[in-house]
Design a protein around this motif. Structure first.
Motif, PDB file in Angstrom:
ATOM      1  N   MET A   1       0.843  -1.172   0.000  1.00 20.84           N
ATOM      2  CA  MET A   1       0.000   0.000   0.000  1.00 20.84           C
ATOM      3  C   MET A   1       0.892   1.240   0.000  1.00 20.84           C
ATOM      4  SD  MET A   1      -3.542   0.351   1.776  1.00 20.84           S
ATOM      5  CE  MET A   1      -3.582   1.071   3.376  1.00 20.84           C
ATOM      6  N   HIS A   2       0.506   2.217  -0.834  1.00 27.34           N
ATOM      7  CA  HIS A   2       1.276   3.448  -0.938  1.00 27.34           C
ATOM      8  C   HIS A   2       0.823   4.440   0.119  1.00 27.34           C
ATOM      9  CE1 HIS A   2       3.017   2.057  -4.640  1.00 27.34           C
ATOM     10  NE2 HIS A   2       1.820   1.858  -5.158  1.00 27.34           N
ATOM     11  N   GLU A   3       1.763   5.268   0.519  1.00 28.51           N
ATOM     12  CA  GLU A   3       1.473   6.263   1.542  1.00 28.51           C
ATOM     13  C   GLU A   3       0.624   7.390   0.959  1.00 28.51           C
ATOM     14  OE1 GLU A   3       4.107   9.206   4.228  1.00 28.51           O
ATOM     15  OE2 GLU A   3       4.783   7.127   4.098  1.00 28.51           O
ATOM     16  N   ALA A   4      -0.387   7.803   1.708  1.00 32.03           N
ATOM     17  CA  ALA A   4      -1.263   8.885   1.264  1.00 32.03           C
ATOM     18  C   ALA A   4      -0.493  10.196   1.216  1.00 32.03           C
ATOM     19  CB  ALA A   4      -2.458   9.006   2.201  1.00 32.03           C
ATOM     20  N   ARG A   5      -0.904  11.044   0.289  1.00 30.54           N
ATOM     21  CA  ARG A   5      -0.318  12.373   0.127  1.00 30.54           C
ATOM     22  C   ARG A   5      -1.418  13.406   0.346  1.00 30.54           C
ATOM     23  NH1 ARG A   5       2.615  11.359  -5.673  1.00 30.54           N
ATOM     24  NH2 ARG A   5       3.787   9.545  -5.012  1.00 30.54           N
ATOM     25  N   GLU A  21      -4.494   8.520  -1.348  1.00 29.24           N
ATOM     26  CA  GLU A  21      -3.526   7.532  -1.795  1.00 29.24           C
ATOM     27  C   GLU A  21      -3.271   7.792  -3.277  1.00 29.24           C
ATOM     28  OE1 GLU A  21      -4.245   3.457  -0.887  1.00 29.24           O
ATOM     29  OE2 GLU A  21      -5.013   3.915   1.109  1.00 29.24           O
ATOM     30  N   ARG A  23      -3.167   6.016  -5.767  1.00 27.88           N
ATOM     31  CA  ARG A  23      -3.940   5.200  -6.710  1.00 27.88           C
ATOM     32  C   ARG A  23      -5.441   5.484  -6.698  1.00 27.88           C
ATOM     33  NH1 ARG A  23      -6.477   1.179  -3.908  1.00 27.88           N
ATOM     34  NH2 ARG A  23      -5.741   0.869  -1.792  1.00 27.88           N
ATOM     35  N   ILE A  24      -5.929   6.377  -5.829  1.00 26.01           N
ATOM     36  CA  ILE A  24      -7.370   6.618  -5.753  1.00 26.01           C
ATOM     37  C   ILE A  24      -7.816   7.509  -6.921  1.00 26.01           C
ATOM     38  CG2 ILE A  24      -7.213   8.629  -4.223  1.00 26.01           C
ATOM     39  CD1 ILE A  24      -9.812   7.633  -2.881  1.00 26.01           C
TER      40      ILE A  24
END
Length: 169
Positions: A1-5, A21, A23-24
């Motif tokens: 899972m990628h870290e939210a920005r 995130e 990818r959203i």
């Protein structure tokens, strides 16, 4: 899972900041993070047009656009179309008057598409085939499109009719 920005987007004239995130999709960000549920998600493949929003004034499929791609930009959703006093945009009112909507699922995308078309026309007249071409990317299973086309023509050609009525015989 990628870290939210944390991203900043001006949505309907209001600067909004929230974590996303990478990818959203923009549609999910608008609906689930910002609570703007007027943008509908239909096919999730960019085919049906239900998720159409304006990004810096141009229509985009928000199911194909990542929220991080909208960082620092301006987004207009169906919630930002009506006047501050709640009066419907002329295209929304015309869709109702011409029976250009039924279940309403496709309506937000149709309205956003027609608003972009109205901006592009800049008061120039338009004929039915061109309206149908503009709406070709918005799928509707209820209306048969004629009411949508009639509504669009009534608004988009209103300036032309007014100019003709004011001319001498």
């Amino acid at each position: 899972m990628h870290e939210a920005r944390t991203i900043s987007i001006e949505v309907n004239g209001v600067l909004r900041e929230a974590a996303a995130e990478p990818r959203i999709h923009l549609a999910d960000f608008l609906r689930h993070t910002l609570g703007l549920t007027g943008t509908h998600i239909g096919c999730e493949h960019g085919v049906c047009g239900a998720c159409t929003v304006l990004l810096d004034g141009a229509s985009v499929r928000s199911c194909l656009t990542l929220a991080v791609q909208a960082h620092g930009r301006t987004v207009t959703t169906i919630e930002g179309v009506a006047a501050p006093d709640g009066a419907l945009h002329p295209l929304q009112a015309a869709l109702a008057a011409h029976h250009g909507l039924q279940c309403g699922y496709c309506t937000p995308g149709v309205v956003m598409t027609l608003i972009e078309l109205q901006r592009e026309l800049d008061g120039q007249p338009i004929e039915e085939p061109a309206v149908r071409k503009a709406l070709a990317g918005n799928l509707c299973r209820c209306t048969g499109y004629q009411g949508m086309v009639d509504a669009a023509l009534s608004v988009l050609n209103a300036q032309q009719t007014t100019a003709m009525e004011g001319s001498a015989p």
